[in-house]
Structure formats: structure tokens, C-alpha cells
Design a protein around this motif. Sequence first.
Motif: not given
Length: 428
Positions: A74, A192, A195-196, A223
Motif C-alpha cells: 500500500g 500491512r 495501514e497502522w 508509504s
Amino acid sequence: MSNYKINTKCVQSGYTPGNGQPRQIPIIQSTTFKYDTSEDMGRLFDLEEAGYFYTRLQNPTNDYVAAKIADMEGGTAGMLTSSGQAANFFALFNICECGSHIVASSSIYGGTFNLISVTMAKMGITTTFVSPDCTEEELDAAFQDNTRAVFGETIANPALTVLDIEKFAKAAHAHGVPLIVDNTFPTPVNCRPIEWGADIVTHSTTKYMDGHGAAVGGAIVDSGNFNWMAHAAKFPGLCTPDESYHGITYAEKFGQGGAFITKCTAQLMRDFGSIQSPQNAFLLNLGLESLHVRMARHVENGRAVAQFLQNHPKVAYVIYSDLEGDPYHELAQKYLPNGGCGVVSFGLKGGREAASTFMKGLKLAAIETHVADARTCCLNPATSTHRQMNDEQLKAAGVPAELVRMSCGLEDKDDLIADLAQALDGIK
């Protein structure tokens, strides 16, 4: 392919052939690339155009595979390196320099711990290590005015602790620095970190991503979420002109989503040359195409082995976050709901002697320093990688004499359990 699920990305992302082009990613096994004029090549050296001139910096095969990994995580951009160690070094050194400081989890791979605490210290970059279980107050206290990055591992190798990514990301961002997370063990199939809240993700692609013990490599993914210009004073390498590239300011020219990887390529890969070979990148891609299938089996086998060992009378303890009662079970349920990996650590009641007897009795599981392979392998650090230490030193290092690390492969779980059972039966 950002709208597709991870299973599809493993197979299809990164490379889309045109009409009549190779269906498989081509191996561009060439050190150099030809151009018609010096002006054409000059535009590449000025970073005015994208392209290739020397494989020490970039190669099309590598970039296809890096694009796949970036999509899987991502992220906005990615690059391949010669090893996971190179990936972690590049990710940190890209934003650190002499006089910088790092906050890092103390529960990380020993080689990375040494890289940060010894080798980078010789370069004038200091580190404060904190327990992954530290409170928010303890974590906050570790930061200094010259802190430039926070580092941790999603699942630590070999301690198998689970990083509270949101906690570490919150602290990093409160101090205006990025969180870098090594996601080797879960892979983007099972977690992933972006995402955190993680900003940069690294991998030793040598492990599950390759999955067959065939190709050493690493990867870095940005990212695109960290605003470098908002903290320009902390990151002059990204936010002030680079005179070695005609005064380019990376964060301005390539934006928030491209600056980090472009600088990492244009500066660090240029000067250190830790490139992954195109042949290795090709092999890595073959591994990625089945990663989503393999990780499910690794987790299934790891869980079955951990449950068997948990109930065996000759086993003192089992470390596997998927087990209820494990100290990291709650965090694992949050960050790794589909399971983490196939690596299980356990201790034998008979100590060093029992561990040695057990290792000698294994028939199916091979004794190797490797982990995260299609084939099951085991290691007793006390009698191999850490054999220079006495029992007290081993305990202090977190690898007590009775500890065995087992990386569960893709074999039938019943055969793995049978091999464990007969080896345990040999302990008197």
C-alpha cells in the motif's frame, strides 16, 4: 492495481505486458544501457527523465518487482536491495547522518541490532533501545532533539514479540519523525504496517517472499504519507538542495510520495551499490506469485506445531503469538488476525543437554540458520550461532540454552508433528 485484493496483487501487480510482450517479467541481465546521444543520457543524470544507465543504481527487472511489493504494502514507491540488512541500513541512513539519533525497539533481529548499535554508531549515529512493551511515557522519554527515526519489527526475529505499531507510530509522529517497520515475518499478506501508521516498510525478501532459499535480497517501501517538508529542519537531505545532483531538492521535485525512494536510489545506491541482481529479482517475483497461498500454510503448520508443543510434558514453554495465553496474543489478534508466520520458539525442560539431544533426533526438519523457507528448519542457538556464550549470557541475550527455534515449512503438519514427537521421545 490498488483496488485489487492482496491475493491478486501477489500474482499480477508490478508488471503489465503490452501487445506481444513477454508474459513473465523479463530478466534484463545487462550492466549498461545504450543511448543515441549524450544529451539523452544527460537528462537521466540530471533526474529530468526516468530511465536506466547502469544497473548499480537501477534495473528494469528490479523496478517491476519493487513496484509489486510497494503495491502489496500500500505504498507509493519501492526499491530492491541486495539484502534485508542493506534495506534496513538504507532506510535509516537515507534520513540520518553523523549526529543523528534513532529510537528502536530492543526486540529486533540480532544482525540489525548490531548494525544500529555498533556499525552506525561508528558513523556518529546513536540509538536508544526501548522495550516493545514500554509504556507511552517510557517511549516518549527516549526521544531526543536529534532523533530522526523510530525503528521496529512487526514480528521480531527470533524473539517473536509483536510490535504495537500504532503506539510507536503515534510517538514518532508526535516528535516529527517517521516510523520504519521491518515486516519480514508477516509479509504484507498478513500485516500491512502502513495501514497502522508506519511510514517506511522494509523486508528481507530472502525469507517468505522468496520462500525457497534461492535468492538473497531486500526491499524498501515508502508509504508516501510522511510530510518531509513539514519537518524540513530535521531532514535536510530531502528538503535542501543536493549539490551532487545539480541542486535538486528531492521533497520539492518528487513530492511526498517519491522523494524518499528517489534520494535513496540517487544517493545511497549510487554510492554503495547494494543492488539486487536482476536474476535474484526474477526469482523473487516467482516467490511473490505464490506468497498468499504459502503464508496460509505456514501459519496453519505453525499453529498446529505450537499447539502440539504446548501440551507436551517435555516442553517448558512455547512462544507463538497465535496461542491464547501468549503475552502478545492480544496484539496479534489486532495486527495479525489471519496469523503471523510459521516460526515457533520453544524451550525444553532438560536445558542445554535436552535441546542438543532433540536436535540430533530430528529427521524431517533440517538444522539450518535460515528461517521462512518452504522446507522446515530448526536451530538451537546455544549449540550453533551463540555457542560462544555460557548459559547466563545466553539467558541475558534472550536465547536461553534450552531454546529451539523452528520455522515450519510447507510439509504436511502431521509429518512435522510426528518428527517432533519422535525427537522429543529421545530425550531421557
